[in-house]
Design a protein around this motif. Sequence first.
Motif, PDB file in Angstrom:
ATOM      1  N   GLY A  96       0.810  -1.221   0.000  1.00  0.00           N
ATOM      2  CA  GLY A  96       0.000   0.000   0.000  1.00  0.00           C
ATOM      3  C   GLY A  96       0.837   1.263   0.000  1.00  0.00           C
ATOM      4  N   LYS A  97       0.494   2.188   0.881  1.00  0.00           N
ATOM      5  CA  LYS A  97       1.203   3.466   0.952  1.00  0.00           C
ATOM      6  C   LYS A  97       2.537   3.359   1.680  1.00  0.00           C
ATOM      7  N   LYS A  98       2.843   2.190   2.233  1.00  0.00           N
ATOM      8  CA  LYS A  98       4.084   2.023   2.994  1.00  0.00           C
ATOM      9  C   LYS A  98       5.154   1.286   2.186  1.00  0.00           C
ATOM     10  N   VAL A  99       5.117   1.464   0.860  1.00  0.00           N
ATOM     11  CA  VAL A  99       6.062   0.757  -0.004  1.00  0.00           C
ATOM     12  C   VAL A  99       7.500   1.099   0.351  1.00  0.00           C
ATOM     13  N   ASP A 100       7.813   2.373   0.478  1.00  0.00           N
ATOM     14  CA  ASP A 100       9.195   2.789   0.762  1.00  0.00           C
ATOM     15  C   ASP A 100       9.677   2.229   2.099  1.00  0.00           C
ATOM     16  N   ALA A 101       8.810   2.264   3.099  1.00  0.00           N
ATOM     17  CA  ALA A 101       9.188   1.739   4.417  1.00  0.00           C
ATOM     18  C   ALA A 101       9.401   0.231   4.347  1.00  0.00           C
ATOM     19  N   ALA A 102       8.548  -0.466   3.602  1.00  0.00           N
ATOM     20  CA  ALA A 102       8.677  -1.916   3.468  1.00  0.00           C
ATOM     21  C   ALA A 102       9.966  -2.284   2.749  1.00  0.00           C
ATOM     22  N   ILE A 103      10.306  -1.531   1.694  1.00  0.00           N
ATOM     23  CA  ILE A 103      11.551  -1.792   0.955  1.00  0.00           C
ATOM     24  C   ILE A 103      12.756  -1.564   1.852  1.00  0.00           C
ATOM     25  N   ALA A 104      12.737  -0.483   2.633  1.00  0.00           N
ATOM     26  CA  ALA A 104      13.847  -0.208   3.552  1.00  0.00           C
ATOM     27  C   ALA A 104      13.986  -1.321   4.583  1.00  0.00           C
ATOM     28  N   ALA A 105      12.860  -1.795   5.109  1.00  0.00           N
ATOM     29  CA  ALA A 105      12.894  -2.865   6.109  1.00  0.00           C
ATOM     30  C   ALA A 105      13.403  -4.169   5.499  1.00  0.00           C
ATOM     31  N   LEU A 106      13.005  -4.447   4.260  1.00  0.00           N
ATOM     32  CA  LEU A 106      13.468  -5.668   3.596  1.00  0.00           C
ATOM     33  C   LEU A 106      14.973  -5.619   3.352  1.00  0.00           C
ATOM     34  N   ALA A 107      15.461  -4.483   2.886  1.00  0.00           N
ATOM     35  CA  ALA A 107      16.901  -4.335   2.657  1.00  0.00           C
ATOM     36  C   ALA A 107      17.684  -4.519   3.958  1.00  0.00           C
ATOM     37  N   ALA A 108      17.158  -3.989   5.041  1.00  0.00           N
ATOM     38  CA  ALA A 108      17.831  -4.136   6.338  1.00  0.00           C
ATOM     39  C   ALA A 108      17.803  -5.584   6.804  1.00  0.00           C
ATOM     40  N   SER A 109      16.717  -6.298   6.528  1.00  0.00           N
ATOM     41  CA  SER A 109      16.596  -7.695   6.948  1.00  0.00           C
ATOM     42  C   SER A 109      17.618  -8.588   6.264  1.00  0.00           C
ATOM     43  N   ILE A 110      17.821  -8.383   4.958  1.00  0.00           N
ATOM     44  CA  ILE A 110      18.716  -9.274   4.214  1.00  0.00           C
ATOM     45  C   ILE A 110      20.155  -8.771   4.148  1.00  0.00           C
ATOM     46  N   ALA A 145      23.112 -10.358   2.069  1.00  0.00           N
ATOM     47  CA  ALA A 145      23.055  -9.782   0.720  1.00  0.00           C
ATOM     48  C   ALA A 145      23.196  -8.261   0.800  1.00  0.00           C
ATOM     49  N   PRO A 146      24.366  -7.768   1.204  1.00  0.00           N
ATOM     50  CA  PRO A 146      24.535  -6.323   1.403  1.00  0.00           C
ATOM     51  C   PRO A 146      24.419  -5.507   0.119  1.00  0.00           C
ATOM     52  N   LEU A 147      24.625  -6.145  -1.040  1.00  0.00           N
ATOM     53  CA  LEU A 147      24.542  -5.403  -2.295  1.00  0.00           C
ATOM     54  C   LEU A 147      23.099  -5.203  -2.760  1.00  0.00           C
ATOM     55  N   VAL A 148      22.168  -5.957  -2.173  1.00  0.00           N
ATOM     56  CA  VAL A 148      20.751  -5.783  -2.518  1.00  0.00           C
ATOM     57  C   VAL A 148      20.190  -4.713  -1.596  1.00  0.00           C
ATOM     58  N   THR A 149      20.480  -3.490  -1.930  1.00  0.00           N
ATOM     59  CA  THR A 149      20.086  -2.341  -1.105  1.00  0.00           C
ATOM     60  C   THR A 149      18.648  -1.929  -1.388  1.00  0.00           C
ATOM     61  N   ALA A 150      18.163  -0.989  -0.585  1.00  0.00           N
ATOM     62  CA  ALA A 150      16.815  -0.466  -0.816  1.00  0.00           C
ATOM     63  C   ALA A 150      16.712   0.155  -2.207  1.00  0.00           C
ATOM     64  N   LYS A 151      17.785   0.785  -2.662  1.00  0.00           N
ATOM     65  CA  LYS A 151      17.792   1.387  -4.001  1.00  0.00           C
ATOM     66  C   LYS A 151      17.677   0.315  -5.075  1.00  0.00           C
ATOM     67  N   VAL A 152      18.368  -0.788  -4.878  1.00  0.00           N
ATOM     68  CA  VAL A 152      18.310  -1.890  -5.845  1.00  0.00           C
ATOM     69  C   VAL A 152      16.906  -2.495  -5.898  1.00  0.00           C
ATOM     70  N   ILE A 153      16.326  -2.728  -4.723  1.00  0.00           N
ATOM     71  CA  ILE A 153      14.977  -3.303  -4.668  1.00  0.00           C
ATOM     72  C   ILE A 153      13.964  -2.352  -5.296  1.00  0.00           C
ATOM     73  N   ALA A 154      14.091  -1.065  -4.989  1.00  0.00           N
ATOM     74  CA  ALA A 154      13.171  -0.078  -5.579  1.00  0.00           C
ATOM     75  C   ALA A 154      13.297  -0.062  -7.098  1.00  0.00           C
ATOM     76  N   GLY A 155      14.532  -0.226  -7.583  1.00  0.00           N
ATOM     77  CA  GLY A 155      14.741  -0.287  -9.028  1.00  0.00           C
ATOM     78  C   GLY A 155      14.062  -1.496  -9.648  1.00  0.00           C
ATOM     79  N   GLN A 156      14.112  -2.643  -8.947  1.00  0.00           N
ATOM     80  CA  GLN A 156      13.422  -3.842  -9.426  1.00  0.00           C
ATOM     81  C   GLN A 156      11.912  -3.609  -9.491  1.00  0.00           C
TER      82      GLN A 156
END
Length: 541
Positions: free
Chosen positions: A173-187, A191-202
């Motif tokens: 929903g409206k918390k996409v950016d927060a969810a992406i940041a949390a996912l990047a922090a979890s992994i 997987a340090p190269l799979v950053t929030a920026k990389v996930i957002a790009g996907q």
Amino acid sequence: MSAASAVVVAVGLVSACGSDETTDAGRVAGEFADAVERQDAQAASTFTSSPALAAEALAATLAGMDARSVSTVVDKPVEYSDGTASFTMKTTWQWQDDSTYATSTSGMVRKLSSGWKVQWDPSLLFQGMPSGARLQRIRTDARPAPSIDSRSGKTFMQMEPVNEINFDPSAAGKKVDAAIAALAASIKPIAPLVTAKVIAGQVDKANGQPITAVTLRDPDMKVLASDPERITGVTVHRTGRLVMNDRRLESPLEVGLTNYWNAIRDATAGWQVQLAAPGQRPRRLAGEQGPPGKDVATSIDQNQQLILGDSVVDVAQPAAMMIFDAQTGGVLAMAQNDAASAAKIEPALSYATGSVLRPVFDAVDRAVPGARDDTRAAHDVLHHYGLGVRFVAPGVSVPRDPTPTVSTARFSPDSFTASMLNMGALGVALARADAGRRESVAPYVINGATTKVDNGELGALTPAVSRDILGQMATIARKGDASDITNAPGLRALVGTNGPKGPGWFVGIQGGKVIVVYCDGDKSGTAALQVAQKYFRVSTR
């Protein structure tokens, strides 16, 4: 009055299509079966007493069975004086591979205020089917899954359980950016190269559709910073995948080898029809399963693969490297850096060769009269040495662009292109000639699999041409452009570029191996030599 004494229509066998029922009950039963045969759930549901429930159940089974065709045969209903009728129906499902599965069910037709209707019951699809259940056909794979083995017989790639970490932005929903940041922090720990920026790009590239952020093996899941499934929009899908046995290794050959492995799995795959009911494990109803496929033997040398991975990482521009057995043509290893991966460098794609092949053309020119006039004989000689032909080697990624590997407009290195496989075949042909062998061989990676050769034929090696090229290669290694390379006793090499912007090549014969390096971009000739030097330095540790 008993039901038996109230029968007004005798039983007779008819097909759903074109049935000749003479009663309204018979007509409705036939139309229902006919719609099932057409795989039209909505139409079939309109002939039932509960269209909504019937449409949902029929659609679920039709989708789950995913049949090429369905045929239905009904018995003419036995109609009773109380406004009911009974019938039986045989349904046969058939798939693309000509496998079939048949069910025999029974049902009732009732006269309602809206007319005769088939009394809806899931048992019309399978006798005893509970509400909410469906029939489904699944693919089954023989166990154990075959492995891909190195030349020593050790496992190079094998099927392992993996976990796909998926993210659905619509669920966040409206918390996409927060969810992406949390996912990047979890992994991040694994997987340090799979950053929030990389996930957002996907996510952006997928236009809002779910994406797989990363795929992790079971041990990796234990070192995550948090449970990713607690993040809104994130799910973990557990499946199996062919992966490198040695986690330190990666290679562009994984794509071709996986394709070959999948072809084996497809050829040995079986099938199973299941009854899937809510809250229960699917129950097998029918199926077939062939034997497991044999393990795949390859020419790959795991130690060489590890060395190549270290050799290509020190240059910034795209760099790819292949090693061949100098006598058999077997591919021992292939590696590339991240820049080459991004540029989609492939072993069978053709690239400009420039000056690197000038010694070859000069040798052919001296040996073949009239070569500069573009005689067919000159090009035939090049083909015999693996140049100007196109290789399609099972287990090696097939090129995206099937453009011919050489223009025959003129006999000149300036207009020539070659793939890394072509360059490897050239080196192998020369090494074989030096060992007294008379014929060239095609490169391969899978033992026993035939490499297809297009646009020309391999063939007999010309002694004078072989001696000439090998002599020039020795000079290049001893006092030419490759003379600075150390730790490579007996090296013979071809070095060159296609101008300032490249590409740059290195083709070497040394220690029973043929070494091919391809680099792209500025100063690519220097980069190719740098990669080759790193290889020889690491090889002697």
